[in-house]
Enzyme design. Structure first.
Site, mmCIF file in Angstrom:
data_model
loop_
_atom_site.group_PDB
_atom_site.id
_atom_site.type_symbol
_atom_site.label_atom_id
_atom_site.label_comp_id
_atom_site.label_asym_id
_atom_site.label_seq_id
_atom_site.Cartn_x
_atom_site.Cartn_y
_atom_site.Cartn_z
ATOM 1 N N SER A 82 0.862 -1.189 0.000
ATOM 2 C CA SER A 82 0.000 0.000 0.000
ATOM 3 C C SER A 82 0.893 1.232 0.000
ATOM 4 O O SER A 82 2.057 1.169 0.446
ATOM 5 C CB SER A 82 -0.859 0.015 1.274
ATOM 6 O OG SER A 82 -1.445 1.289 1.475
ATOM 7 N N TYR A 120 -1.338 -0.880 10.257
ATOM 8 C CA TYR A 120 -1.507 -1.154 8.825
ATOM 9 C C TYR A 120 -0.220 -0.837 8.062
ATOM 10 O O TYR A 120 0.248 -1.628 7.236
ATOM 11 C CB TYR A 120 -2.675 -0.316 8.299
ATOM 12 C CG TYR A 120 -3.041 -0.558 6.863
ATOM 13 C CD1 TYR A 120 -3.675 -1.731 6.472
ATOM 14 C CD2 TYR A 120 -2.759 0.391 5.886
ATOM 15 C CE1 TYR A 120 -4.024 -1.951 5.146
ATOM 16 C CE2 TYR A 120 -3.107 0.180 4.559
ATOM 17 C CZ TYR A 120 -3.737 -0.992 4.196
ATOM 18 O OH TYR A 120 -4.083 -1.218 2.883
HETATM 19 N N1 LIG Z 1 -8.707 -0.055 -0.965
HETATM 20 C C1 LIG Z 1 -7.595 0.638 -0.936
HETATM 21 O O1 LIG Z 1 -7.607 1.866 -1.038
HETATM 22 C C2 LIG Z 1 -6.264 -0.053 -0.779
HETATM 23 C C3 LIG Z 1 -5.105 0.707 -0.933
HETATM 24 C C4 LIG Z 1 -3.869 0.090 -0.810
HETATM 25 C C5 LIG Z 1 -3.800 -1.263 -0.553
HETATM 26 N N2 LIG Z 1 -4.940 -1.980 -0.390
HETATM 27 C C6 LIG Z 1 -4.804 -3.399 -0.093
HETATM 28 O O2 LIG Z 1 -5.445 -4.137 -1.114
HETATM 29 C C7 LIG Z 1 -5.877 -5.394 -0.572
HETATM 30 C C8 LIG Z 1 -7.358 -5.553 -0.893
HETATM 31 O O3 LIG Z 1 -8.060 -4.518 -0.230
HETATM 32 P P1 LIG Z 1 -9.532 -4.078 -0.633
HETATM 33 O O4 LIG Z 1 -9.584 -2.617 -0.556
HETATM 34 O O5 LIG Z 1 -9.935 -4.793 -1.863
HETATM 35 O O6 LIG Z 1 -10.332 -4.616 0.658
HETATM 36 P P2 LIG Z 1 -11.623 -5.517 0.814
HETATM 37 O O7 LIG Z 1 -11.989 -5.414 2.251
HETATM 38 O O8 LIG Z 1 -12.625 -5.179 -0.227
HETATM 39 O O9 LIG Z 1 -11.068 -6.989 0.507
HETATM 40 C C9 LIG Z 1 -10.211 -7.663 1.399
HETATM 41 C C10 LIG Z 1 -10.658 -9.106 1.471
HETATM 42 O O10 LIG Z 1 -9.755 -9.809 2.344
HETATM 43 C C11 LIG Z 1 -10.511 -10.758 3.050
HETATM 44 N N3 LIG Z 1 -9.841 -11.189 4.267
HETATM 45 C C12 LIG Z 1 -9.660 -10.487 5.414
HETATM 46 N N4 LIG Z 1 -9.056 -11.248 6.337
HETATM 47 C C13 LIG Z 1 -8.831 -12.448 5.762
HETATM 48 C C14 LIG Z 1 -8.240 -13.656 6.209
HETATM 49 N N5 LIG Z 1 -7.735 -13.795 7.448
HETATM 50 N N6 LIG Z 1 -8.159 -14.706 5.351
HETATM 51 C C15 LIG Z 1 -8.668 -14.594 4.093
HETATM 52 N N7 LIG Z 1 -9.259 -13.491 3.626
HETATM 53 C C16 LIG Z 1 -9.330 -12.422 4.446
HETATM 54 C C17 LIG Z 1 -11.828 -10.028 3.351
HETATM 55 O O11 LIG Z 1 -12.875 -10.931 3.696
HETATM 56 C C18 LIG Z 1 -12.070 -9.285 2.054
HETATM 57 O O12 LIG Z 1 -12.874 -10.038 1.167
HETATM 58 C C19 LIG Z 1 -5.590 -5.330 0.929
HETATM 59 O O13 LIG Z 1 -4.397 -6.015 1.184
HETATM 60 C C20 LIG Z 1 -5.446 -3.854 1.191
HETATM 61 O O14 LIG Z 1 -4.645 -3.607 2.314
HETATM 62 C C21 LIG Z 1 -6.177 -1.414 -0.514
#
Ligand SMILES: NC(=O)c1ccc[n+]([C@@H]2O[C@H](COP(=O)([O-])OP(=O)(O)OC[C@H]3O[C@@H](n4cnc5c(N)ncnc54)[C@H](O)[C@@H]3O)[C@@H](O)[C@H]2O)c1
Length: 238
Positions: free
Chosen positions: A148, A161
């Site tokens: 991230s 985080y």
């Molecule tokens: N959305 C953003 O702005 C953003 C920015 C930078 C990085 N990210 C990263 O991208 C990735 C996806 O994020 P997102 O925004 O799509 O979030 P999201 O919440 O839509 O998806 C994350 C998924 O991970 C699953 N999850 C959580 N704990 C888990 C576990 N122990 N085992 C298996 N699955 C698990 C959740 O059920 C969910 O479906 C993450 O790693 C997040 O940190 C997101």
């Protein structure tokens, strides 16, 4: 790696957000996709829609990840692509209202985001390393993890985080070096902010604050309930 119906992929966190969009894109190229997630309802619905397999996998558990990889291989053959997207993003300050940061929260974030990513990578790579190469130069597989912008530019309330994402960024190079002799490519992306269920789960105040950190345009403009962000590049290679 050419993306086609001879290739099998695992996407962790595949029920939602970035993971779901990645799964859609891979499936649109014919790749046989297995979704790992703890969210069964959304995972099963997406799997049905895109012709993927959903397996309930908790990335914090050795047994669960092993069983998930077994199920992926049984349905689709050996996994050649692992995309690590599973993650959580609770917000807490180092100290707030006279109380320290909840240590169990800190440890959970590290366990899911950092250790979970490394567990899936190590377990999947151990299997990939024993596969026949796909190409003359010896490519066997690819691992893509999700850090991230917070790995490098964490904001107020993101100590846990940012630490977890900084860990993912830091382990990328040594893991890539470890796996290079096995023909497994390793990379990590560090996205800015996307409007996914993870972001929508934060308070409006935090959402607004994060949006304002974006230099230009200083609002968040990408909507992740479509897969428009992936349409731009439409990669046929991974
Ligand atoms: N959305 C953003 O702005 C953003 C920015 C930078 C990085 N990210 C990263 O991208 C990735 C996806 O994020 P997102 O925004 O799509 O979030 P999201 O919440 O839509 O998806 C994350 C998924 O991970 C699953 N999850 C959580 N704990 C888990 C576990 N122990 N085992 C298996 N699955 C698990 C959740 O059920 C969910 O479906 C993450 O790693 C997040 O940190 C997101």
């Amino acid at each position: 790696m050419q993306l086609n119906n001879e290739i099998a992929a695992v996407v962790t966190g595949g029920s939602s957000g970035l993971g779901a969009a990645t799964a859609r894109k891979l499936a649109s190229h014919g790749v046989k996709v297995t979704l790992f997630d703890v969210n069964e309802e959304a995972g099963n619905a997406l799997a049905q829609e895109i012709g993927a397999q959903f397996v309930k996998v908790d990335v914090t558990s050795d047994d669960s990840v092993k069983a998930g990889l077994d199920a992926a291989e049984a349905a689709h053959g050996p996994t050649r692509i692992l995309v690590n997207c599973a993650g959580i993003a609770p917000v807490a300050k180092t100290t707030s209202r006279g109380e320290p940061h909840p240590m169990d929260m800190f440890q959970t974030v590290i366990n899911v985001n950092l250790v979970g990513t490394f567990r899936c990578t190590s377990f999947a790579a151990t299997r990939m390393a024993n596969l026949d190469p796909l190409t003359e130069d010896g490519e066997r597989g690819v691992v893509i993890s999700t850090a991230s912008v917070a790995a490098f530019d964490g904001q107020i309330g993101q100590a846990a985080y940012a630490a977890s994402k900084g860990g993912i960024a830091a382990l990328t190079l040594p893991v890539a070096r470890d796996l290079s002799k096995s023909g497994i490519r390793v990379m990590t992306i560090a996205p800015g902010i996307f409007e996914t269920p993870m972001l929508r789960g934060l308070s409006q105040e935090v959402q607004d604050s994060l949006g304002q950190q974006v230099p230009f345009p200083s609002v968040w403009v990408v909507v992740m309930n479509t897969h428009s962000w992936l349409k731009q590049s439409a990669p046929t290679q991974c």
